[in-house]
Scaffold this motif. Structure first.
Motif, PDB file in Angstrom:
ATOM      1  N   SER A  57       0.849  -1.188   0.000  1.00 39.45           N
ATOM      2  CA  SER A  57       0.000   0.000   0.000  1.00 39.45           C
ATOM      3  C   SER A  57       0.885   1.238   0.000  1.00 39.45           C
ATOM      4  N   ALA A  58       0.800   2.027  -1.062  1.00 40.97           N
ATOM      5  CA  ALA A  58       1.688   3.177  -1.222  1.00 40.97           C
ATOM      6  C   ALA A  58       1.225   3.988  -2.423  1.00 40.97           C
ATOM      7  N   THR A  59       1.891   5.113  -2.662  1.00 40.31           N
ATOM      8  CA  THR A  59       1.676   5.908  -3.869  1.00 40.31           C
ATOM      9  C   THR A  59       2.797   5.605  -4.848  1.00 40.31           C
ATOM     10  N   TYR A  60       2.437   5.189  -6.070  1.00 40.99           N
ATOM     11  CA  TYR A  60       3.392   4.779  -7.085  1.00 40.99           C
ATOM     12  C   TYR A  60       3.537   5.887  -8.122  1.00 40.99           C
ATOM     13  N   MET A  61       4.799   6.252  -8.410  1.00 41.45           N
ATOM     14  CA  MET A  61       5.080   7.320  -9.369  1.00 41.45           C
ATOM     15  C   MET A  61       6.034   6.840 -10.453  1.00 41.45           C
ATOM     16  N   PHE A  62       5.985   7.532 -11.578  1.00 41.23           N
ATOM     17  CA  PHE A  62       6.735   7.158 -12.778  1.00 41.23           C
ATOM     18  C   PHE A  62       7.771   8.240 -13.070  1.00 41.23           C
ATOM     19  N   ARG A  63       8.942   7.808 -13.540  1.00 42.83           N
ATOM     20  CA  ARG A  63      10.022   8.752 -13.834  1.00 42.83           C
ATOM     21  C   ARG A  63      10.715   8.362 -15.127  1.00 42.83           C
ATOM     22  N   PHE A  64      11.253   9.363 -15.862  1.00 38.99           N
ATOM     23  CA  PHE A  64      11.980   9.036 -17.083  1.00 38.99           C
ATOM     24  C   PHE A  64      13.094  10.039 -17.372  1.00 38.99           C
ATOM     25  N   THR A  65      14.080   9.581 -18.163  1.00 43.59           N
ATOM     26  CA  THR A  65      15.193  10.421 -18.590  1.00 43.59           C
ATOM     27  C   THR A  65      15.164  10.589 -20.108  1.00 43.59           C
ATOM     28  N   ASP A  66      15.916  11.598 -20.580  1.00 37.13           N
ATOM     29  CA  ASP A  66      16.082  11.764 -22.025  1.00 37.13           C
ATOM     30  C   ASP A  66      17.481  11.327 -22.434  1.00 37.13           C
ATOM     31  N   GLN A  67      17.827  11.551 -23.713  1.00 36.74           N
ATOM     32  CA  GLN A  67      19.102  11.062 -24.239  1.00 36.74           C
ATOM     33  C   GLN A  67      20.307  11.748 -23.603  1.00 36.74           C
TER      34      GLN A  67
END
Length: 220
Positions: A106-116
């Protein structure tokens, strides 16, 4: 939102979304609902992202923990070892799948990304809030209630068992005028009968219409 069965595993899909905008065209889209699902089941969490056309996304991951050194990829988190998979979908969609859910998930799930360039371009907030619950049978007067710590998503149909045999398929409550000390009771939701509550037996001699609290013995 839809609910489907993969074997005996609960898989939940959520389609209601909110748009979270970053700067200069960076964007992440999440589900807006608080998600409540069963311990032992499987859940899919979705997001999608956009970025300026002159950038290329090179790294993506989901996380819940954010330490001084930065967010921890769920795949590298020992609490999720062997239970997490990622899937890239069309048009920059991304799916997180967590199997064998635990209440500690049970938690808050977040998404992350990088560029080139290797720069972390965007972390979408507020994320997807997941609550994981088990069942417990509560006894009040002549009523048994299958209770959870959060309201299960998709308003499922409940199934009641007496001595291991199905006796009712309806709501989360079971009423009776003839409980017996020799009988055990448990509950589940339709389509996922393997995710049973612990069995209990009622102490019939202590039941009354004004019973002030739960009265049961856990058999597991």
């Amino acid at each position: 939102m839809s609910l489907r069965t993969a074997g005996s595993v609960l898989v939940v899909f959520f389609w209601s979304v909110t748009v979270v905008l970053g700067q200069d065209g960076w964007r992440v889209t999440y589900t807006t609902q608080s998600i409540c699902t069963l311990k032992g089941s499987t859940v899919d969490l979705f997001c999608s992202y956009t970025h300026p056309s002159d950038y290329t996304v090179t790294t993506t991951f989901w996380f819940t923990k954010n330490y001084a050194v930065g967010p921890v990829n769920l795949k590298d988190d020992p609490d999720y070892k062997g239970r997490v998979t990622y899937r890239e979908d069309e048009e920059n969609g991304h799916t997180l799948t967590i199997t064998d859910l635990r209440e500690s998930d049970s938690a808050t799930y977040m998404f992350r990304f990088t560029d080139q360039t290797g720069k972390w371009r965007y972390t979408g907030k507020p994320g997807a809030a997941l609550s994981v619950t088990g069942f417990q049978v509560k006894v009040t007067g002549k009523t048994l209630t299958c209770i959870t710590t959060c309201t299960l998503t998709d308003n499922p149909t409940y199934i009641w068992y007496k001595n291991g045999h199905k006796v009712k398929e309806d709501t989360s409550s079971l009423d009776s005028d003839s409980f017996s000390d020799a009988d055990s009771y448990s509950c589940a939701v339709k389509g996922h009968e393997d995710l049973l509550s612990p069995a209990v037996f009622v102490v019939a001699s202590r039941l009354s219409m004004d019973t002030p609290m739960s009265v049961f013995h856990n058999l597991s």
